[in-house]
Scaffold this active site. Structure first.
Site, PDB file in Angstrom:
ATOM      1  N   GLY A  44       0.776  -1.241   0.000  1.00 55.18           N
ATOM      2  CA  GLY A  44       0.000   0.000   0.000  1.00 55.18           C
ATOM      3  C   GLY A  44       0.803   1.284   0.000  1.00 55.18           C
ATOM      4  N   GLU A  99       4.483   3.769   5.988  1.00 52.00           N
ATOM      5  CA  GLU A  99       3.226   3.009   5.866  1.00 52.00           C
ATOM      6  C   GLU A  99       2.166   3.843   5.177  1.00 52.00           C
ATOM      7  OE1 GLU A  99       1.694   0.885   9.679  1.00 52.00           O
ATOM      8  OE2 GLU A  99       1.012  -0.101   7.862  1.00 52.00           O
ATOM      9  N   ASP A 100       1.242   3.178   4.489  1.00 56.75           N
ATOM     10  CA  ASP A 100       0.134   3.874   3.859  1.00 56.75           C
ATOM     11  C   ASP A 100      -0.850   4.384   4.907  1.00 56.75           C
ATOM     12  OD1 ASP A 100      -0.631   1.291   4.567  1.00 56.75           O
ATOM     13  OD2 ASP A 100      -1.600   0.825   2.654  1.00 56.75           O
ATOM     14  N   ASP A 103      -4.153   1.747  10.889  1.00 58.47           N
ATOM     15  CA  ASP A 103      -5.578   1.475  11.109  1.00 58.47           C
ATOM     16  C   ASP A 103      -5.759   0.935  12.530  1.00 58.47           C
ATOM     17  OD1 ASP A 103      -8.250   0.773  10.772  1.00 58.47           O
ATOM     18  OD2 ASP A 103      -7.808  -1.013   9.603  1.00 58.47           O
ATOM     19  N   THR A 104      -5.665  -0.371  12.722  1.00 60.94           N
ATOM     20  CA  THR A 104      -5.731  -0.916  14.083  1.00 60.94           C
ATOM     21  C   THR A 104      -4.411  -0.712  14.823  1.00 60.94           C
ATOM     22  OG1 THR A 104      -4.919  -3.083  13.402  1.00 60.94           O
ATOM     23  CG2 THR A 104      -7.303  -2.764  13.360  1.00 60.94           C
ATOM     24  N   GLY A 105      -3.318  -0.559  14.076  1.00 62.81           N
ATOM     25  CA  GLY A 105      -1.990  -0.418  14.692  1.00 62.81           C
ATOM     26  C   GLY A 105      -1.255  -1.753  14.818  1.00 62.81           C
ATOM     27  N   THR A 107      -0.026  -3.656  12.456  1.00 53.46           N
ATOM     28  CA  THR A 107       1.150  -3.663  11.568  1.00 53.46           C
ATOM     29  C   THR A 107       2.252  -2.798  12.174  1.00 53.46           C
ATOM     30  OG1 THR A 107      -0.325  -3.934   9.689  1.00 53.46           O
ATOM     31  CG2 THR A 107       1.922  -3.244   9.199  1.00 53.46           C
ATOM     32  N   ASP A 159      -5.563  -0.209  -1.987  1.00 60.25           N
ATOM     33  CA  ASP A 159      -6.404  -0.986  -2.904  1.00 60.25           C
ATOM     34  C   ASP A 159      -7.691  -1.487  -2.243  1.00 60.25           C
ATOM     35  OD1 ASP A 159      -5.172  -2.956  -1.168  1.00 60.25           O
ATOM     36  OD2 ASP A 159      -5.815  -4.466  -2.623  1.00 60.25           O
ATOM     37  N   ARG A 165      -5.325   1.182  -6.868  1.00 61.16           N
ATOM     38  CA  ARG A 165      -4.065   1.708  -6.315  1.00 61.16           C
ATOM     39  C   ARG A 165      -3.555   2.900  -7.134  1.00 61.16           C
ATOM     40  NH1 ARG A 165      -2.032  -1.977  -2.485  1.00 61.16           N
ATOM     41  NH2 ARG A 165      -2.382  -4.186  -2.963  1.00 61.16           N
TER      42      ARG A 165
HETATM   43  P1  5GP Z   1      -3.355  -2.088  10.697  1.00 58.95           P
HETATM   44  O1  5GP Z   1      -2.380  -3.197  10.967  1.00 58.95           O
HETATM   45  O2  5GP Z   1      -2.916  -0.750  11.221  1.00 58.95           O
HETATM   46  O3  5GP Z   1      -4.746  -2.461  11.107  1.00 58.95           O
HETATM   47  O4  5GP Z   1      -3.523  -1.982   9.144  1.00 58.95           O
HETATM   48  C1  5GP Z   1      -2.495  -1.683   8.332  1.00 58.95           C
HETATM   49  C2  5GP Z   1      -2.789  -2.104   6.914  1.00 58.95           C
HETATM   50  O5  5GP Z   1      -4.170  -2.399   6.644  1.00 58.95           O
HETATM   51  C3  5GP Z   1      -2.463  -0.941   6.045  1.00 58.95           C
HETATM   52  O6  5GP Z   1      -1.087  -0.905   5.760  1.00 58.95           O
HETATM   53  C4  5GP Z   1      -3.342  -1.173   4.834  1.00 58.95           C
HETATM   54  O7  5GP Z   1      -2.675  -1.982   3.899  1.00 58.95           O
HETATM   55  C5  5GP Z   1      -4.554  -1.909   5.377  1.00 58.95           C
HETATM   56  N1  5GP Z   1      -5.694  -0.990   5.552  1.00 58.95           N
HETATM   57  C6  5GP Z   1      -6.223  -0.518   6.686  1.00 58.95           C
HETATM   58  N2  5GP Z   1      -7.241   0.333   6.455  1.00 58.95           N
HETATM   59  C7  5GP Z   1      -7.361   0.398   5.108  1.00 58.95           C
HETATM   60  C8  5GP Z   1      -8.227   1.133   4.233  1.00 58.95           C
HETATM   61  O8  5GP Z   1      -9.106   1.918   4.614  1.00 58.95           O
HETATM   62  N3  5GP Z   1      -8.040   0.906   2.894  1.00 58.95           N
HETATM   63  C9  5GP Z   1      -7.098   0.074   2.401  1.00 58.95           C
HETATM   64  N4  5GP Z   1      -7.024  -0.065   1.093  1.00 58.95           N
HETATM   65  N5  5GP Z   1      -6.255  -0.613   3.211  1.00 58.95           N
HETATM   66  C10 5GP Z   1      -6.381  -0.447   4.541  1.00 58.95           C
END
Ligand code: 5GP
Length: 176
Positions: A44, A99-100, A103-105, A107, A159, A165
Site C-alpha cells: 500500500g 506506511e500507507d 488502522d488498528t496499529g 502492523t 487498494d 491503487r
Molecule cells: P493495521 O495493521 O494498522 O490495522 O492496518 C495496516 C494495513 O491495513 C495498512 O497498511 C493497509 O494496507 C490496510 N488498511 C487498513 N485500512 C485500510 C483502508 O481503509 N483501505 C485500504 N485499502 N487498506 C487499509
C-alpha cells in the site's frame, strides 16, 4: 476511472502533494547528515514511498518489507506476517518506516518489534493516513499525513481487492 463503488474524494491529489513535500522537508531537517534507511511497507505504501523519498533531498538507503494482514477484501485478518523481509543491515542506522495507513496499529506493532531486533540507532514511522481512533500515545507516529475516520479508503497506493491503487487521490470505498 468510473466505478459505481467509488465514493467521494476524501483527499485531493494536490493536498497529498503538498503534504508529502512538507513531510520530506521536515524529515531531511530532522535527520541532518545521520545515516538513514527508509523502509517502505508494501504494497500500500508504494506510491507514497516513491514520492516521499524524492521529497527528502539527501542520501538514503531504501528498502522494502512486504507484510500481509488483510485477506482479499476490506477486513483485517488480525494476523500480521512477513511476505518479503527487508535486506539492508540497519544496525546503528536511523530507520524510518513508511506506511500507507495506521488502522488498528497491529502492523505498526509488528514492524516496530521486528525492526527493533536489528538494533537501529532510532526507529520512527511516516504514515500517510492515520485513523482518528489510533491511540497516538501508545503508538507514536512521528510523521503523519492526514487523520481520517472509519471509512475504508482506496487510491494513491491503497487498494480494494487489488484495484484502485493507481488513483491520484484518496477516495472512500464501499462495496454495498
Ligand atoms: P493495521 O495493521 O494498522 O490495522 O492496518 C495496516 C494495513 O491495513 C495498512 O497498511 C493497509 O494496507 C490496510 N488498511 C487498513 N485500512 C485500510 C483502508 O481503509 N483501505 C485500504 N485499502 N487498506 C487499509
Amino acid at each position: 476511472m468510473k466505478n459505481e463503488y467509488l465514493q467521494s474524494v476524501l483527499i485531493e491529489s494536490s493536498q497529498i502533494d503538498e503534504c508529502v513535500r512538507e513531510m520530506g522537508r521536515t524529515i531531511a531537517s530532522d535527520y541532518g547528515d545521520e545515516p538513514l534507511t527508509v523502509i517502505g511497507c508494501l504494497k500500500g505504501s508504494f506510491i507514497f514511498m516513491a514520492d516521499l523519498v524524492r521529497a527528502i533531498p539527501r542520501t538514503l538507503h531504501i528498502d522494502f518489507i512486504e507484510v500481509s494482514s488483510y485477506g482479499d477484501f476490506t477486513e483485517s485478518t488480525g494476523n500480521v506476517r512477513i511476505v518479503k523481509d527487508f535486506k539492508h543491515p540497519v544496525k546503528d542506522s536511523h530507520v524510518l518506516i513508511v506506511e500507507d495507513i495506521v488502522d488498528t496499529g497491529l502492523t505498526f506493532d509488528f514492524l516496530f518489534d521486528h525492526i527493533r531486533l536489528k538494533q537501529p540507532a532510532s526507529l520512527e514511522i511516516a504514515a500517510l493516513l492515520v485513523r482518528k481512533s489510533v491511540d497516538r500515545k501508545k503508538r507514536p507516529i512521528k510523521y503523519a499525513g492526514f487523520e481520517i475516520g472509519e471509512e475504508f479508503v482506496v487510491g494513491y497506493g491503497l487498494d480494494a481487492a487489488g484495484l484502485y491503487r493507481n488513483l491520484n487521490h484518496i477516495a472512500a470505498y464501499s462495496p454495498t
